[in-house]
Design a protein around this motif. Structure first.
Motif, PDB file in Angstrom:
ATOM      1  N   GLN A 137     -40.945  18.084 -78.662  1.00 26.14           N
ATOM      2  CA  GLN A 137     -41.007  17.980 -77.207  1.00 26.14           C
ATOM      3  C   GLN A 137     -39.973  16.989 -76.685  1.00 26.14           C
ATOM      4  O   GLN A 137     -39.916  15.845 -77.128  1.00 26.14           O
ATOM      5  CB  GLN A 137     -42.406  17.532 -76.768  1.00 26.14           C
ATOM      6  CG  GLN A 137     -43.511  18.522 -77.085  1.00 26.14           C
ATOM      7  CD  GLN A 137     -43.352  19.828 -76.324  1.00 26.14           C
ATOM      8  OE1 GLN A 137     -42.779  19.865 -75.242  1.00 26.14           O
ATOM      9  NE2 GLN A 137     -43.853  20.904 -76.889  1.00 26.14           N
ATOM     10  N   LEU A 141     -43.647  17.852 -69.015  1.00 28.77           N
ATOM     11  CA  LEU A 141     -44.446  19.059 -68.854  1.00 28.77           C
ATOM     12  C   LEU A 141     -45.268  18.996 -67.578  1.00 28.77           C
ATOM     13  O   LEU A 141     -45.862  17.965 -67.255  1.00 28.77           O
ATOM     14  CB  LEU A 141     -45.386  19.229 -70.051  1.00 28.77           C
ATOM     15  CG  LEU A 141     -44.717  19.304 -71.425  1.00 28.77           C
ATOM     16  CD1 LEU A 141     -45.771  19.299 -72.522  1.00 28.77           C
ATOM     17  CD2 LEU A 141     -43.845  20.538 -71.534  1.00 28.77           C
ATOM     18  N   ASP A 145     -46.839  24.514 -67.466  1.00 31.25           N
ATOM     19  CA  ASP A 145     -46.509  24.360 -68.887  1.00 31.25           C
ATOM     20  C   ASP A 145     -47.768  24.171 -69.724  1.00 31.25           C
ATOM     21  O   ASP A 145     -47.910  24.751 -70.802  1.00 31.25           O
ATOM     22  CB  ASP A 145     -45.587  23.150 -69.092  1.00 31.25           C
ATOM     23  CG  ASP A 145     -44.260  23.301 -68.386  1.00 31.25           C
ATOM     24  OD1 ASP A 145     -43.685  24.406 -68.431  1.00 31.25           O
ATOM     25  OD2 ASP A 145     -43.795  22.312 -67.789  1.00 31.25           O
ATOM     26  N   LYS A 148     -49.997  27.125 -70.394  1.00 30.04           N
ATOM     27  CA  LYS A 148     -49.472  27.936 -71.490  1.00 30.04           C
ATOM     28  C   LYS A 148     -49.415  27.166 -72.807  1.00 30.04           C
ATOM     29  O   LYS A 148     -48.864  27.668 -73.794  1.00 30.04           O
ATOM     30  CB  LYS A 148     -48.077  28.448 -71.120  1.00 30.04           C
ATOM     31  CG  LYS A 148     -48.084  29.333 -69.873  1.00 30.04           C
ATOM     32  CD  LYS A 148     -46.674  29.663 -69.408  1.00 30.04           C
ATOM     33  CE  LYS A 148     -46.703  30.458 -68.114  1.00 30.04           C
ATOM     34  NZ  LYS A 148     -45.341  30.712 -67.581  1.00 30.04           N
ATOM     35  N   LYS A 149     -49.976  25.951 -72.805  1.00 30.70           N
ATOM     36  CA  LYS A 149     -50.063  25.124 -74.017  1.00 30.70           C
ATOM     37  C   LYS A 149     -48.702  24.957 -74.685  1.00 30.70           C
ATOM     38  O   LYS A 149     -48.545  25.154 -75.896  1.00 30.70           O
ATOM     39  CB  LYS A 149     -51.066  25.722 -74.998  1.00 30.70           C
ATOM     40  CG  LYS A 149     -52.507  25.618 -74.547  1.00 30.70           C
ATOM     41  CD  LYS A 149     -53.023  24.187 -74.583  1.00 30.70           C
ATOM     42  CE  LYS A 149     -53.322  23.737 -75.994  1.00 30.70           C
ATOM     43  NZ  LYS A 149     -53.943  22.394 -76.030  1.00 30.70           N
ATOM     44  N   LYS A 150     -47.712  24.565 -73.890  1.00 30.21           N
ATOM     45  CA  LYS A 150     -46.382  24.349 -74.455  1.00 30.21           C
ATOM     46  C   LYS A 150     -46.320  23.094 -75.320  1.00 30.21           C
ATOM     47  O   LYS A 150     -45.326  22.864 -76.007  1.00 30.21           O
ATOM     48  CB  LYS A 150     -45.349  24.293 -73.334  1.00 30.21           C
ATOM     49  CG  LYS A 150     -45.084  25.651 -72.697  1.00 30.21           C
ATOM     50  CD  LYS A 150     -43.903  25.606 -71.758  1.00 30.21           C
ATOM     51  CE  LYS A 150     -43.586  26.995 -71.215  1.00 30.21           C
ATOM     52  NZ  LYS A 150     -42.410  26.987 -70.313  1.00 30.21           N
ATOM     53  N   PHE A 241     -49.751  33.111 -74.354  1.00 28.75           N
ATOM     54  CA  PHE A 241     -48.903  32.017 -74.831  1.00 28.75           C
ATOM     55  C   PHE A 241     -49.690  31.115 -75.777  1.00 28.75           C
ATOM     56  O   PHE A 241     -49.184  30.692 -76.821  1.00 28.75           O
ATOM     57  CB  PHE A 241     -48.377  31.192 -73.649  1.00 28.75           C
ATOM     58  CG  PHE A 241     -47.332  31.893 -72.841  1.00 28.75           C
ATOM     59  CD1 PHE A 241     -45.982  31.770 -73.158  1.00 28.75           C
ATOM     60  CD2 PHE A 241     -47.687  32.682 -71.758  1.00 28.75           C
ATOM     61  CE1 PHE A 241     -45.011  32.413 -72.407  1.00 28.75           C
ATOM     62  CE2 PHE A 241     -46.728  33.328 -71.000  1.00 28.75           C
ATOM     63  CZ  PHE A 241     -45.387  33.195 -71.324  1.00 28.75           C
ATOM     64  N   ARG A 245     -48.920  30.495 -79.891  1.00 33.23           N
ATOM     65  CA  ARG A 245     -48.773  29.172 -80.499  1.00 33.23           C
ATOM     66  C   ARG A 245     -49.809  28.952 -81.596  1.00 33.23           C
ATOM     67  O   ARG A 245     -49.523  28.338 -82.625  1.00 33.23           O
ATOM     68  CB  ARG A 245     -48.904  28.080 -79.437  1.00 33.23           C
ATOM     69  CG  ARG A 245     -47.659  27.881 -78.601  1.00 33.23           C
ATOM     70  CD  ARG A 245     -47.867  26.803 -77.552  1.00 33.23           C
ATOM     71  NE  ARG A 245     -48.340  25.553 -78.127  1.00 33.23           N
ATOM     72  CZ  ARG A 245     -47.553  24.638 -78.681  1.00 33.23           C
ATOM     73  NH1 ARG A 245     -46.251  24.842 -78.743  1.00 33.23           N
ATOM     74  NH2 ARG A 245     -48.063  23.526 -79.164  1.00 33.23           N
TER      75      ARG A 245
END
Length: 250
Positions: A137, A141, A145, A148-150, A241, A245
C-alpha cells in the motif's frame, strides 16, 4: 493527565497470550501511553491476571463488562474513557514491534488523522509464517476503496487522531466491527494513510472467525447490506472485489 496515545484493548479468555502482548506495549520506545482494557467476562483467569499486573502499572486502566457482550462493546467502553491525543488499537493476542507507536505517530505528524501499517502473520505459538500484509500500500484509501477491501487494515495497526473524530463508537457487530468503524470514518471524507512498514505481528489462532472464509464472507455481506445500506447490485459489485482478494491472498 493527557497521554500521547490511548491504547484500546478488549480481552476474552486471553490468559495464554496477554503477557506477551503486554510486554510488547511495555517495550515501546515511547512511554507516554495509557492502556485501557475491557474484559468480556473471561473464565480462564485473564481478568485476575490483569488485576495483579495493573496494581504496579498505573498506565493500565482495567474494566469489565457485566455480561459477555462481544469485542465491539468492550472496545466502545474503553474508547469512552480514552484521554490520549491519539487512539491506537491492539488485540490481546497481537504484538507490536518496539518502535511501533513512535514511528507511526511521527509519521502522522500534524497532518494525518488516520493511519495504518503493514503487518506480519505469526502462528498461535508466535512463530513467523513469512507472510506480510499491506506492504504494497502506497496511496491513501477512501470510502469506496475500503468497500472494495483494497487493503486489509489490521485493527492492531490503526492509529487515529482523537480530536478529529467525535464519534468513534464501533457498530455493535460480533465480528467485523473494526472494518465497519473504518467505513464510518472514511465517509467523513477522511483518508486512511498507509505506512507500509511491518510494525505489528498478527497472531493466527486456530478456529478464529477471522480465518473462516465462509463466516468472513457472511460478515462482509452483512456490513454492505445492513450497516452501510448498500443496494443488492452495488453490494454484489463490491463483494466481487472482496472475493477476488480473498482468493488470491493467504
Amino acid at each position: 493527565m493527557e497521554y500521547i496515545v490511548s491504547i484500546i484493548m478488549p480481552t476474552f479468555n486471553s490468559k495464554l497470550t496477554i503477557v506477551d502482548t503486554l510486554r510488547s506495549v511495555f517495550d515501546q520506545s515511547i512511554t507516554d501511553w495509557e492502556l485501557i482494557i475491557t474484559d468480556d467476562c473471561s473464565i480462564d483467569g485473564t481478568y485476575e491476571l490483569l488485576s495483579k499486573i495493573s496494581i504496579n502499572e498505573p498506565r493500565i486502566k482495567l474494566f469489565a463488562n457485566g455480561v459477555n457482550s462481544g469485542a465491539a462493546v468492550s472496545r466502545n467502553n474503553s474508547l469512552s474513557k480514552a484521554k490520549g491525543k491519539f487512539i491506537a488499537f491492539l488485540d490481546s493476542d497481537d504484538l507490536w514491534l518496539p518502535n511501533k507507536l513512535e514511528e507511526q505517530v511521527t509519521f502522522m505528524g500534524d497532518n494525518i488523522d488516520f493511519s495504518f501499517t503493514a503487518y506480519e502473520l505469526i502462528s498461535d505459538e508466535g512463530k513467523k509464517l513469512n507472510i506480510n500484509v499491506d506492504t504494497h500500500q502506497v496511496s491513501p484509501l477512501g470510502y469506496q476503496d475500503m468497500l472494495k477491501k483494497k487493503a486489509t487494515l489490521g485493527c492492531s495497526t490503526v492509529i487515529l487522531r482523537r480530536a478529529v473524530f467525535p464519534d468513534l463508537t464501533m457498530p455493535l457487530l460480533r465480528t467485523g466491527q473494526d472494518y465497519a468503524l473504518w467505513l464510518k470514518i472514511l465517509k467523513l471524507d477522511v483518508k486512511a494513510v498507509p505506512y507500509n512498514k511491518v510494525l505489528t505481528q498478527y497472531r493466527i489462532m486456530p478456529g478464529s472467525i477471522s480465518r473462516n472464509k465462509f463466516k468472513k464472507s457472511l460478515r462482509q455481506w452483512e456490513i454492505y447490506r445492513r450497516v452501510e445500506g448498500l443496494g443488492v447490485i452495488y453490494s454484489c459489485w463490491c463483494f466481487s472485489f472482496y472475493a477476488w482478494r480473498a482468493v488470491f491472498r493467504k
